[in-house]
Design a protein around this motif. Structure first.
Motif, PDB file in Angstrom:
ATOM      1  N   LEU A 255       0.324  -1.208  -0.028  1.00  0.00           N
ATOM      2  CA  LEU A 255       0.262   0.246   0.263  1.00  0.00           C
ATOM      3  C   LEU A 255       0.995   1.005  -0.240  1.00  0.00           C
ATOM      4  CD1 LEU A 255      -2.706   1.668   0.331  1.00  0.00           C
ATOM      5  CD2 LEU A 255      -2.696   1.254   2.821  1.00  0.00           C
TER       6      LEU A 255
ATOM      7  N   PHE B  21      -8.390   1.231  -1.919  1.00  0.00           N
ATOM      8  CA  PHE B  21      -7.353   1.861  -3.316  1.00  0.00           C
ATOM      9  C   PHE B  21      -7.126   0.933  -4.343  1.00  0.00           C
ATOM     10  CE2 PHE B  21      -3.521   2.829  -4.302  1.00  0.00           C
ATOM     11  CZ  PHE B  21      -3.473   4.192  -4.791  1.00  0.00           C
TER      12      PHE B  21
ATOM     13  N   ARG C  36      -7.460  -4.318   4.106  1.00  0.00           N
ATOM     14  CA  ARG C  36      -8.321  -3.709   3.201  1.00  0.00           C
ATOM     15  C   ARG C  36      -8.364  -2.859   3.251  1.00  0.00           C
ATOM     16  NH1 ARG C  36     -13.588  -5.470   4.426  1.00  0.00           N
ATOM     17  NH2 ARG C  36     -13.173  -7.302   5.673  1.00  0.00           N
ATOM     18  N   ARG C  37      -7.414  -1.744   3.577  1.00  0.00           N
ATOM     19  CA  ARG C  37      -7.231  -0.439   3.188  1.00  0.00           C
ATOM     20  C   ARG C  37      -6.255  -0.246   0.793  1.00  0.00           C
ATOM     21  NH1 ARG C  37      -2.673   2.294   6.888  1.00  0.00           N
ATOM     22  NH2 ARG C  37      -2.616  -0.048   7.677  1.00  0.00           N
TER      23      ARG C  37
ATOM     24  N   ALA D 254      -8.624   0.249   9.227  1.00  0.00           N
ATOM     25  CA  ALA D 254      -8.287  -0.654   8.584  1.00  0.00           C
ATOM     26  C   ALA D 254      -7.694  -1.755   8.664  1.00  0.00           C
ATOM     27  CB  ALA D 254      -9.943  -0.710   7.291  1.00  0.00           C
TER      28      ALA D 254
ATOM     29  N   ASP E 228      -9.589   4.886   8.078  1.00  0.00           N
ATOM     30  CA  ASP E 228      -8.392   5.098   8.419  1.00  0.00           C
ATOM     31  C   ASP E 228      -7.483   4.644   9.521  1.00  0.00           C
ATOM     32  OD1 ASP E 228      -8.329   7.265   7.099  1.00  0.00           O
ATOM     33  OD2 ASP E 228      -8.131   9.047   8.308  1.00  0.00           O
TER      34      ASP E 228
ATOM     35  N   ALA F 241     -12.237   3.137   2.503  1.00  0.00           N
ATOM     36  CA  ALA F 241     -11.798   2.446   4.065  1.00  0.00           C
ATOM     37  C   ALA F 241     -11.906   3.150   4.787  1.00  0.00           C
ATOM     38  CB  ALA F 241     -10.639   1.610   2.867  1.00  0.00           C
TER      39      ALA F 241
ATOM     40  N   ALA G 168      -4.677  -3.322   7.527  1.00  0.00           N
ATOM     41  CA  ALA G 168      -3.902  -2.391   5.813  1.00  0.00           C
ATOM     42  C   ALA G 168      -4.005  -3.351   4.459  1.00  0.00           C
ATOM     43  CB  ALA G 168      -2.487  -3.106   6.341  1.00  0.00           C
TER      44      ALA G 168
END
Length: 189
Positions: free
Chosen positions: A145, A181, A176-177, A172, A170, A168, A174
């Motif tokens: 990410l 993204f 899921r982020r 959540a 902030d 998502a 990594a």
């Protein structure tokens, strides 16, 4: 810092554990990629691994990317593809040349980053779609990410590759982020 080859190895291992846990009755479940079920996404991943390995080694992959690579034993198909993929990336000089992909030719390091993204993201996708989210490793997802946020990612948001970023939280995890993204809609998972 670990090399991109080590990161690919880790992603192959993580995704392999997820694939082993996919029961036959979950293959028809909806995937996070719109319009795909779990079998279609897994087949796409396995086909991509076979094509990447063949491109890196100058051999024939034995089929086109979206052919049926899974047959009657998806876990065995993944294991075979992962072995070929790992061996191809561990060849001396694997990062030194260029790699021809469906959208053009890229440097070895960029090809490795693209491939890492494919294996890690599809592994996380499959985990969420099959109720195995606990098997997703957040450290490599967070590292990826960070890399994707630091580059001009819009070039990869072409139709069929990645959609626009989805929301998502902030805080959540990594993975899921990262998935958000890359355009994955996580509202159902």
């Amino acid at each position: 810092m670990t090399s991109v080859i080590d990161q690919i190895d880790r992603a192959l291992d993580m995704t392999g554990a997820i694939v082993k846990g996919i029961s036959d009755d979950r293959l028809a479940a909806p995937a996070l990629c719109p319009g795909w079920d779990v079998r279609t996404e897994l087949n796409h991943l396995v086909g991509g691994m076979r094509v990447f390995a063949a491109e890196l080694t100058g051999t024939d992959p034995g089929g086109a990317h979206e052919d049926d690579w899974l047959g009657a034993d998806p876990a065995a198909a993944y294991a075979l593809a992962a072995g070929l993929d790992r061996a191809a990336w561990h060849r001396p000089g694997a990062l030194d040349g260029t790699v021809r992909l469906g959208f053009g030719t890229v440097s070895g390091p960029m090809a490795a980053l693209i491939h890492l993204t494919e294996v890690l993201v599809h592994g996380a996708d499959l985990a969420l779609a099959t109720g195995q989210e606990r098997l997703v490793e957040d450290e490599p997802c967070g590292e990826l990410l960070g890399v994707t946020l630091g580059m001009d990612f819009d070039a990869f948001r072409r139709p069929g590759m990645f959609g626009p970023p989805a929301p998502a939280a902030d805080d959540a995890p990594a993975h899921r982020r990262l998935l958000a993204f890359l355009g994955r809609d996580l509202t159902q998972h």
